[in-house]
Design a protein around this motif. Structure first.
Motif, mmCIF file in Angstrom:
data_model
loop_
_atom_site.group_PDB
_atom_site.id
_atom_site.type_symbol
_atom_site.label_atom_id
_atom_site.label_comp_id
_atom_site.label_asym_id
_atom_site.label_seq_id
_atom_site.Cartn_x
_atom_site.Cartn_y
_atom_site.Cartn_z
ATOM 1 N N HIS A 90 0.808 -1.235 0.000
ATOM 2 C CA HIS A 90 0.000 0.000 0.000
ATOM 3 C C HIS A 90 0.832 1.271 0.000
ATOM 4 O O HIS A 90 0.372 2.327 -0.391
ATOM 5 C CB HIS A 90 -0.912 0.044 1.240
ATOM 6 C CG HIS A 90 -1.925 -1.040 1.270
ATOM 7 N ND1 HIS A 90 -2.700 -1.361 0.182
ATOM 8 C CD2 HIS A 90 -2.307 -1.884 2.265
ATOM 9 C CE1 HIS A 90 -3.502 -2.355 0.493
ATOM 10 N NE2 HIS A 90 -3.279 -2.696 1.747
ATOM 11 N N GLU A 91 2.050 1.175 0.507
ATOM 12 C CA GLU A 91 2.808 2.381 0.838
ATOM 13 C C GLU A 91 2.873 3.402 -0.302
ATOM 14 O O GLU A 91 2.570 4.581 -0.120
ATOM 15 C CB GLU A 91 4.229 2.015 1.272
ATOM 16 C CG GLU A 91 5.001 3.250 1.728
ATOM 17 C CD GLU A 91 6.475 2.976 1.983
ATOM 18 O OE1 GLU A 91 7.068 2.125 1.291
ATOM 19 O OE2 GLU A 91 7.032 3.636 2.862
ATOM 20 N N LEU A 92 3.244 2.954 -1.487
ATOM 21 C CA LEU A 92 3.476 3.917 -2.569
ATOM 22 C C LEU A 92 2.181 4.451 -3.179
ATOM 23 O O LEU A 92 2.193 5.444 -3.893
ATOM 24 C CB LEU A 92 4.355 3.297 -3.662
ATOM 25 C CG LEU A 92 5.755 2.854 -3.237
ATOM 26 C CD1 LEU A 92 6.629 2.600 -4.456
ATOM 27 C CD2 LEU A 92 6.429 3.847 -2.307
ATOM 28 N N ASN A 93 1.070 3.783 -2.885
ATOM 29 C CA ASN A 93 -0.197 4.230 -3.455
ATOM 30 C C ASN A 93 -0.504 5.676 -3.069
ATOM 31 O O ASN A 93 -0.958 6.474 -3.889
ATOM 32 C CB ASN A 93 -1.325 3.298 -3.000
ATOM 33 C CG ASN A 93 -2.577 3.495 -3.815
ATOM 34 O OD1 ASN A 93 -2.501 3.716 -5.031
ATOM 35 N ND2 ASN A 93 -3.720 3.432 -3.175
ATOM 36 N N ALA A 130 1.110 0.961 -8.187
ATOM 37 C CA ALA A 130 1.873 1.182 -6.949
ATOM 38 C C ALA A 130 2.484 -0.131 -6.467
ATOM 39 O O ALA A 130 3.650 -0.172 -6.053
ATOM 40 C CB ALA A 130 0.964 1.763 -5.873
ATOM 41 N N ALA A 131 1.703 -1.198 -6.546
ATOM 42 C CA ALA A 131 2.214 -2.500 -6.091
ATOM 43 C C ALA A 131 3.374 -2.949 -6.977
ATOM 44 O O ALA A 131 4.417 -3.412 -6.475
ATOM 45 C CB ALA A 131 1.099 -3.541 -6.102
ATOM 46 N N LEU A 134 8.529 8.684 -10.161
ATOM 47 C CA LEU A 134 7.252 8.323 -9.524
ATOM 48 C C LEU A 134 6.901 9.251 -8.369
ATOM 49 O O LEU A 134 5.770 9.234 -7.875
ATOM 50 C CB LEU A 134 7.317 6.878 -9.007
ATOM 51 C CG LEU A 134 7.536 5.796 -10.072
ATOM 52 C CD1 LEU A 134 7.837 4.457 -9.424
ATOM 53 C CD2 LEU A 134 6.307 5.678 -10.978
ATOM 54 N N GLY A 135 7.877 10.045 -7.916
ATOM 55 C CA GLY A 135 7.640 10.951 -6.785
ATOM 56 C C GLY A 135 7.518 10.198 -5.470
ATOM 57 O O GLY A 135 6.709 10.565 -4.611
ATOM 58 N N VAL A 136 8.296 9.116 -5.309
ATOM 59 C CA VAL A 136 8.130 8.285 -4.108
ATOM 60 C C VAL A 136 9.436 8.119 -3.327
ATOM 61 O O VAL A 136 10.528 8.232 -3.887
ATOM 62 C CB VAL A 136 7.621 6.863 -4.489
ATOM 63 C CG1 VAL A 136 6.255 6.930 -5.148
ATOM 64 C CG2 VAL A 136 8.617 6.121 -5.394
ATOM 65 N N THR A 137 9.280 7.855 -2.030
ATOM 66 C CA THR A 137 10.419 7.483 -1.187
ATOM 67 C C THR A 137 10.028 6.212 -0.440
ATOM 68 O O THR A 137 9.381 6.265 0.607
ATOM 69 C CB THR A 137 10.730 8.596 -0.151
ATOM 70 O OG1 THR A 137 10.825 9.839 -0.847
ATOM 71 C CG2 THR A 137 12.019 8.312 0.591
#
Ligand SMILES: C[S@@+](CC[C@H](N)C(=O)[O-])C[C@H]1O[C@@H](n2cnc3c(N)ncnc32)[C@H](O)[C@@H]1O
Length: 321
Positions: free
Chosen positions: A213-216, A238-239, A309-312
């Motif tokens: 779920h985290e990156l969603n 995201a998954a 993706l703009g994610v950490t």
């Protein structure tokens, strides 16, 4: 038997057919191959015996004690999926077992082991199927489950098994494990498992993640808005991104990584397996640095993907990339 209102009856069996025709005047005539017809009987595939590694009767009784099989060794209907899952996981272990030490003790950690179906199965596989000395650590947050598993290991006399109640983020194995396994550790718990495995220098990591779920909630990529505007597709993206970044991170740390299906996707959507095998001669597990070319490039690829993706992801914080 009354056939009132019917003019024709057909009975079909695997290798016979029989028809009954009734004329307008009420005369009856039988047709078909009542006797002697030799046709190939189609195989009833559900009855076919599968070549599973772990079968009841050879398991030392743990399948029954954990509620997977009955006292007579029949797998309970409700546990069929779990039984197949464990066997598929054992097949994956068998496929990489030549990368494990050929002699001496095999040290294994099952992180987020839950009720430990897999933990017992893997211990059984190495100890009784392969005849190896095995040290197995199972770790989970749930004390009642861990107490149950410890008591069961004691009852079975499987003295190479240790269970520990605790958070995998703080677990540190007493010695370098050869194999770290994890089946369905929830969301970022998988990242703690992977980080722990990398830090401890595990030779092989086999990990089936769960509920990524985290990156969603983090995804922020205008170029991919045509996907992320549909919440279901966003979840899948995201998954996929979570696991792809995990795989890349493991490569950075010197593992050769394959992402494959553990079992038939019709059984469960949580069927992806990250298989990472330490590729020798690169990172030696003694620091967070790396020693030869290639890893730096992978690191840049990883960072670029995160920027896009703009994610950490949690794993990047844990492994400081
Ligand atoms: C879905 S269950 C899977 C259990 C087992 N591996 C299996 O496949 O049957 C997930 C397990 O992870 C454990 N868990 C989740 N986060 C954890 C953490 N941070 N540390 C230790 N265990 C954790 C839960 O208590 C739960 O037992």
């Amino acid at each position: 038997m009354a056939f009132s209102g019917y003019r024709q009856v057909d009975l079909l069996a695997a290798n016979r057919s029989l028809g009954l025709l009734i004329s307008e005047k009420g005369k009856t005539r039988f047709t078909g191959t009542l006797a002697g017809a030799e046709k190939t009987v189609p195989s009833l595939s559900q009855d076919k015996k599968k070549n599973y590694i772990l079968v009841p009767g050879e398991d030392g009784g743990f399948l029954t004690k954990l509620g997977i099989a009955s006292e007579n060794g029949v797998i309970h209907d409700k546990k069929q999926a779990k039984y197949r899952q464990i066997n598929k996981f054992l097949e994956q272990i068998e496929a990489v077992s030549d990368r494990l030490p050929k002699s001496g003790v095999i040290r294994i950690c099952d992180l987020c082991c839950g009720k430990s179906y897999l933990t017992f199965a893997v211990y059984w596989y190495f100890t009784y199927r392969l005849g190896r000395m095995t040290e197995m650590y199972g770790v989970d947050l749930k004390k009642d489950v861990i107490d149950y598993c410890s008591a069961l290991a004691e009852k079975l006399g499987w003295d190479g098994m240790r269970f520990e109640t605790g958070d995998v983020s703080r677990f540190s194995p007493p010695k370098k494990p050869h194999l770290v396994i994890s089946l369905h550790a929830c969301d970022v718990a998988t990242d703690y498992v992977l980080a722990g495995a990398v830090r401890s220098g595990a030779e092989i990591i086999l990990c089936t993640p769960c509920c990524q779920h985290e990156l969603n909630s983090q995804l922020n990529c205008p170029e991919l808005a045509f996907i992320t505007e549909h919440s279901m597709l966003k979840q899948k993206l995201a998954a996929a991104a979570t696991d792809a970044l995990r795989a890349k991170m493991l490569e950075i740390y010197g593992y050769r990584v394959t992402v494959c299906e553990l079992i038939d996707p019709e059984e469960t959507p949580k069927n992806l397996l990250i298989r990472a095998v330490k590729s020798h001669g690169k990172w030696d597990g003694s620091s967070y640095g790396w020693t030869s070319g290639g890893e730096q490039e992978l690191c840049e690829e990883y960072k670029a993907a995160c920027r896009l993706l703009g994610v950490t992801p949690t794993l990047s914080k844990l492994l400081m990339i």
